[in-house]
Motif scaffolding. Structure first.
Motif, PDB file in Angstrom:
ATOM      1  N   GLY A   1      15.006  52.543   5.052  1.00  0.00           N
ATOM      2  CA  GLY A   1      15.841  52.780   3.882  1.00  0.00           C
ATOM      3  C   GLY A   1      17.173  52.067   4.015  1.00  0.00           C
ATOM      4  N   THR A   2      17.905  51.967   2.921  1.00  0.00           N
ATOM      5  CA  THR A   2      19.143  51.221   2.921  1.00  0.00           C
ATOM      6  C   THR A   2      20.271  51.981   3.616  1.00  0.00           C
ATOM      7  OG1 THR A   2      19.789  52.145   0.781  1.00  0.00           O
ATOM      8  CG2 THR A   2      18.543  50.092   0.760  1.00  0.00           C
ATOM      9  N   VAL A   3      21.190  51.219   4.181  1.00  0.00           N
ATOM     10  CA  VAL A   3      22.441  51.781   4.689  1.00  0.00           C
ATOM     11  C   VAL A   3      23.358  51.944   3.479  1.00  0.00           C
ATOM     12  CG1 VAL A   3      24.492  51.273   6.041  1.00  0.00           C
ATOM     13  CG2 VAL A   3      22.228  50.834   7.005  1.00  0.00           C
ATOM     14  N   SER A   4      23.741  53.178   3.162  1.00  0.00           N
ATOM     15  CA  SER A   4      24.468  53.431   1.923  1.00  0.00           C
ATOM     16  C   SER A   4      25.977  53.336   2.067  1.00  0.00           C
ATOM     17  CB  SER A   4      24.099  54.811   1.376  1.00  0.00           C
ATOM     18  OG  SER A   4      24.440  55.831   2.303  1.00  0.00           O
ATOM     19  N   GLU A   5      26.514  53.595   3.249  1.00  0.00           N
ATOM     20  CA  GLU A   5      27.957  53.554   3.458  1.00  0.00           C
ATOM     21  C   GLU A   5      28.243  53.047   4.867  1.00  0.00           C
ATOM     22  OE1 GLU A   5      31.047  54.972   1.473  1.00  0.00           O
ATOM     23  OE2 GLU A   5      29.602  53.843   0.285  1.00  0.00           O
ATOM     24  N   THR A   6      29.377  52.354   5.031  1.00  0.00           N
ATOM     25  CA  THR A   6      29.751  51.818   6.336  1.00  0.00           C
ATOM     26  C   THR A   6      31.243  52.013   6.579  1.00  0.00           C
ATOM     27  OG1 THR A   6      30.269  49.596   5.499  1.00  0.00           O
ATOM     28  CG2 THR A   6      27.980  50.036   6.127  1.00  0.00           C
ATOM     29  N   LYS A   7      31.603  52.108   7.840  1.00  0.00           N
ATOM     30  CA  LYS A   7      33.004  52.091   8.242  1.00  0.00           C
ATOM     31  C   LYS A   7      33.107  51.443   9.605  1.00  0.00           C
ATOM     32  CE  LYS A   7      37.322  52.742   7.588  1.00  0.00           C
ATOM     33  NZ  LYS A   7      38.022  52.071   6.454  1.00  0.00           N
ATOM     34  N   VAL A   8      33.750  50.252   9.651  1.00  0.00           N
ATOM     35  CA  VAL A   8      33.875  49.482  10.882  1.00  0.00           C
ATOM     36  C   VAL A   8      35.302  49.605  11.399  1.00  0.00           C
ATOM     37  CG1 VAL A   8      33.768  47.175  11.896  1.00  0.00           C
ATOM     38  CG2 VAL A   8      32.066  47.861  10.189  1.00  0.00           C
ATOM     39  N   PHE A   9      35.461  50.185  12.575  1.00  0.00           N
ATOM     40  CA  PHE A   9      36.769  50.294  13.215  1.00  0.00           C
ATOM     41  C   PHE A   9      36.971  49.227  14.280  1.00  0.00           C
ATOM     42  CE2 PHE A   9      35.949  54.770  11.896  1.00  0.00           C
ATOM     43  CZ  PHE A   9      37.010  54.901  11.014  1.00  0.00           C
ATOM     44  N   ALA A  10      35.888  48.820  14.952  1.00  0.00           N
ATOM     45  CA  ALA A  10      35.944  47.843  16.037  1.00  0.00           C
ATOM     46  C   ALA A  10      34.512  47.386  16.325  1.00  0.00           C
ATOM     47  CB  ALA A  10      36.568  48.463  17.288  1.00  0.00           C
ATOM     48  N   PRO A  11      34.329  46.317  17.114  1.00  0.00           N
ATOM     49  CA  PRO A  11      32.965  45.869  17.441  1.00  0.00           C
ATOM     50  C   PRO A  11      32.123  46.947  18.111  1.00  0.00           C
ATOM     51  CG  PRO A  11      34.553  44.167  18.021  1.00  0.00           C
ATOM     52  CD  PRO A  11      35.351  45.388  17.650  1.00  0.00           C
ATOM     53  N   ASP A  12      32.783  47.895  18.774  1.00  0.00           N
ATOM     54  CA  ASP A  12      32.047  48.963  19.454  1.00  0.00           C
ATOM     55  C   ASP A  12      32.301  50.333  18.819  1.00  0.00           C
ATOM     56  OD1 ASP A  12      34.671  49.241  20.208  1.00  0.00           O
ATOM     57  OD2 ASP A  12      34.286  49.357  22.362  1.00  0.00           O
ATOM     58  N   ASP A  13      32.691  50.325  17.561  1.00  0.00           N
ATOM     59  CA  ASP A  13      32.952  51.597  16.868  1.00  0.00           C
ATOM     60  C   ASP A  13      32.638  51.417  15.378  1.00  0.00           C
ATOM     61  OD1 ASP A  13      33.715  54.137  16.189  1.00  0.00           O
ATOM     62  OD2 ASP A  13      35.837  53.898  16.714  1.00  0.00           O
ATOM     63  N   VAL A  14      31.364  51.596  15.039  1.00  0.00           N
ATOM     64  CA  VAL A  14      30.878  51.388  13.672  1.00  0.00           C
ATOM     65  C   VAL A  14      30.090  52.621  13.242  1.00  0.00           C
ATOM     66  CG1 VAL A  14      29.438  49.953  12.175  1.00  0.00           C
ATOM     67  CG2 VAL A  14      30.728  48.895  14.045  1.00  0.00           C
ATOM     68  N   TRP A  15      30.384  53.125  12.045  1.00  0.00           N
ATOM     69  CA  TRP A  15      29.656  54.263  11.484  1.00  0.00           C
ATOM     70  C   TRP A  15      28.937  53.842  10.209  1.00  0.00           C
ATOM     71  CZ3 TRP A  15      29.007  59.158  13.403  1.00  0.00           C
ATOM     72  CH2 TRP A  15      29.829  59.538  14.474  1.00  0.00           C
ATOM     73  N   VAL A  16      27.735  54.395   9.991  1.00  0.00           N
ATOM     74  CA  VAL A  16      27.009  54.175   8.748  1.00  0.00           C
ATOM     75  C   VAL A  16      26.373  55.481   8.292  1.00  0.00           C
ATOM     76  CG1 VAL A  16      26.476  51.785   9.376  1.00  0.00           C
ATOM     77  CG2 VAL A  16      24.782  53.568   9.822  1.00  0.00           C
ATOM     78  N   LEU A  17      26.184  55.592   6.982  1.00  0.00           N
ATOM     79  CA  LEU A  17      25.338  56.641   6.428  1.00  0.00           C
ATOM     80  C   LEU A  17      23.973  56.027   6.182  1.00  0.00           C
ATOM     81  CD1 LEU A  17      27.552  58.538   3.802  1.00  0.00           C
ATOM     82  CD2 LEU A  17      27.041  59.179   6.166  1.00  0.00           C
ATOM     83  N   HIS A  18      22.961  56.635   6.768  1.00  0.00           N
ATOM     84  CA  HIS A  18      21.604  56.100   6.693  1.00  0.00           C
ATOM     85  C   HIS A  18      20.673  57.286   6.455  1.00  0.00           C
ATOM     86  CE1 HIS A  18      18.300  53.421   8.720  1.00  0.00           C
ATOM     87  NE2 HIS A  18      18.228  53.416   7.411  1.00  0.00           N
ATOM     88  N   GLY A  19      20.504  57.605   5.182  1.00  0.00           N
ATOM     89  CA  GLY A  19      19.825  58.853   4.862  1.00  0.00           C
ATOM     90  C   GLY A  19      20.854  59.891   4.465  1.00  0.00           C
ATOM     91  N   GLU A  20      20.403  60.899   3.752  1.00  0.00           N
ATOM     92  CA  GLU A  20      21.320  61.871   3.153  1.00  0.00           C
ATOM     93  C   GLU A  20      22.014  62.766   4.162  1.00  0.00           C
ATOM     94  OE1 GLU A  20      19.833  65.095   0.444  1.00  0.00           O
ATOM     95  OE2 GLU A  20      20.610  63.701  -1.073  1.00  0.00           O
ATOM     96  N   ARG A  21      21.356  63.052   5.263  1.00  0.00           N
ATOM     97  CA  ARG A  21      21.910  64.027   6.217  1.00  0.00           C
ATOM     98  C   ARG A  21      22.189  63.423   7.584  1.00  0.00           C
ATOM     99  NH1 ARG A  21      21.386  69.493   4.360  1.00  0.00           N
ATOM    100  NH2 ARG A  21      22.441  69.980   6.313  1.00  0.00           N
ATOM    101  N   GLN A  22      22.278  62.095   7.669  1.00  0.00           N
ATOM    102  CA  GLN A  22      22.499  61.469   8.960  1.00  0.00           C
ATOM    103  C   GLN A  22      23.641  60.466   8.910  1.00  0.00           C
ATOM    104  OE1 GLN A  22      18.825  59.687  10.262  1.00  0.00           O
ATOM    105  NE2 GLN A  22      18.084  61.587  11.189  1.00  0.00           N
ATOM    106  N   ALA A  23      24.517  60.552   9.905  1.00  0.00           N
ATOM    107  CA  ALA A  23      25.513  59.522  10.167  1.00  0.00           C
ATOM    108  C   ALA A  23      25.147  58.887  11.501  1.00  0.00           C
ATOM    109  CB  ALA A  23      26.910  60.121  10.217  1.00  0.00           C
ATOM    110  N   GLN A  24      25.187  57.552  11.550  1.00  0.00           N
ATOM    111  CA  GLN A  24      24.808  56.863  12.778  1.00  0.00           C
ATOM    112  C   GLN A  24      25.968  56.017  13.289  1.00  0.00           C
ATOM    113  OE1 GLN A  24      21.240  55.207  10.935  1.00  0.00           O
ATOM    114  NE2 GLN A  24      19.975  56.371  12.366  1.00  0.00           N
TER     115      GLN A  24
END
Length: 403
Positions: free
Chosen positions: A153-176
């Motif tokens: 499924g698609t990655v719906s949201e992203t937040k990049v703080f650094a090359p080793d600190d990236v968050w995504v929403l991938h699914g309704e109940r999961q943050a990766q």
């Protein structure tokens, strides 16, 4: 932001000018000439319009003041599913260079999302027809393949703080989370639709919950707004106001948050709606616009927002000085003054006719680091007899010095 796919801002361009409060028309060279009129309120500037193709730009990130990346698609028949029609734009110092999406995405180029923490840390997320996810990272000199987060499924949201600190929403109940070598999956306490934050230990995800205060009971709400915070250790749900329609309660009522903008640890904005299943009763109440503000300790409803020219709209993004874009037609200064924005009209030349009605659609819009400027991507849509046009577009807005 966000920078969320749910935010769609529509700017109607008046047939005989920009429709600004100044009363004068705003004309501009679509390749980046100066605009006039309504200067006191501020004006969008068209930096890039590809009048030779039909399509739109759908993702953008500003890695620095002089480096902006955008992605989009083009097609002769309006079909966005052709991989050959996907493109990437790199803007450096005001000039735009078009190229193909990174080969490191392995063909997963659809529904692109771009994010960055600097010129040497630009991320491209895409998806494929089989729901596979592709991830590539620009390190300042080349694109490198990054393992995709687990799941489909698609990655719906992203937040990049650094090359080793990236968050995504991938699914309704999961943050990766990407730590530079692997992805870890975090189960969220509620469903999430948007993500934003200031640092790796100050991140908010917003959406809805289906249990707890205000949910259920006779004529009760199916869901209520949810705001979840990551403090560097765990995700916890923060209390938010509850919503309920007066009697008679409409069918299947529910409230949720669609977007969040985090200005600082002591200021964040979340927006959404309180709605219901339409068409089942004769007398329907109005859908309620939700706007919440975080003050560092709690989320509070912004009462009277529906009567405010800025607060009655969804937050699109915020500037480094705390200024806010509400929709793309209003700008709220750091001091809280709401100003109206104007926008240019393409000149009647080529396939653009003088009688055609124009609209500028921008989504998403992001701030440009080190400046007060915002950059948005989307399309100019010319509604005209026989030959309507939809052209990929990039536009910028910089608040006047008096704002």
């Amino acid at each position: 932001m966000k920078k969320t796919a749910v935010t769609l801002a529509v700017l109607a361009l008046a047939a005989a000018g920009c429709g600004s409060d100044s009363g004068g028309p705003a004309r501009t060279d679509p390749t980046g000439g100066p605009s006039t009129g309504a200067a006191a309120q501020g004006s969008w500037k068209l930096e890039y319009v590809d009048k030779a193709v039909r399509g739109e730009t759908t993702a953008v990130t500003a890695a620095s003041e002089d480096e902006i990346w955008a992605a989009g698609w083009q097609s002769d028949n309006g079909d966005m599913s052709d991989p050959e029609g996907q493109f990437l734009l790199r803007g450096e110092g005001g000039s735009w260079r078009r190229q193909k999406p990174p080969a490191e995405l392995d063909g997963n180029v659809f529904q692109p999302r771009l994010d960055s923490s600097g010129p040497d840390d630009v991320w491209f997320f895409g998806s494929g027809a089989d729901f596979a996810v592709g991830v590539a990272r620009w390190d300042g000199s080349r694109w490198r393949r990054v393992p995709p987060p687990p799941g489909s499924g698609t990655v719906s949201e992203t937040k990049v703080f650094a090359p080793d600190d990236v968050w995504v929403l991938h699914g309704e109940r999961q943050a990766q989370h990407w730590d530079g070598s692997r992805w870890s999956t975090h189960e969220l306490p509620a469903a999430a639709a948007a993500l934003d934050g200031t640092a790796g230990d100050d991140l908010w995800a917003v959406g809805f919950r289906t249990s707890g205060p205000g949910v259920g009971g006779a004529g009760g709400e199916l869901d209520q707004p949810a705001a979840m915070h990551w403090d560097g250790t765990s995700w916890t749900i923060a209390p938010t106001p509850t919503y309920r329609f007066p009697e008679p309660v409409p069918p299947e009522p529910g409230a949720s948050l669609d977007g969040v903008e985090v200005v600082s640890p002591k200021e964040a904005w979340a927006f959404g709606s309180h709605s219901f299943n339409h068409g089942e009763v004769e007398k329907e109440p109005s859908v309620e616009h939700i706007l919440l503000r975080w003050d560092g300790s709690r989320w509070q409803q912004q009462k009277g927002a529906d009567r405010d020219a800025c607060l009655s709209r969804s937050v699109v993004t915020h500037g480094e000085d705390g200024g806010l874009l509400f929709g793309v037609g209003r700008y709220r200064t750091p001091e809280g003054r709401c100003t109206k924005l104007s926008w240019p009209r393409l000149p009647a030349e080529g396939e653009v006719t003088a009688k055609g009605k124009q609209q500028l659609w921008l989504d998403p819009v992001v701030p440009v680091p080190g400046t007060k400027k915002f950059v948005g991507v989307g399309k100019v849509y010319v509604m005209q007899s026989g030959n309507p046009l939809t052209m990929p577009t990039i536009a910028t807005f910089e608040p006047p010095k008096s704002s």
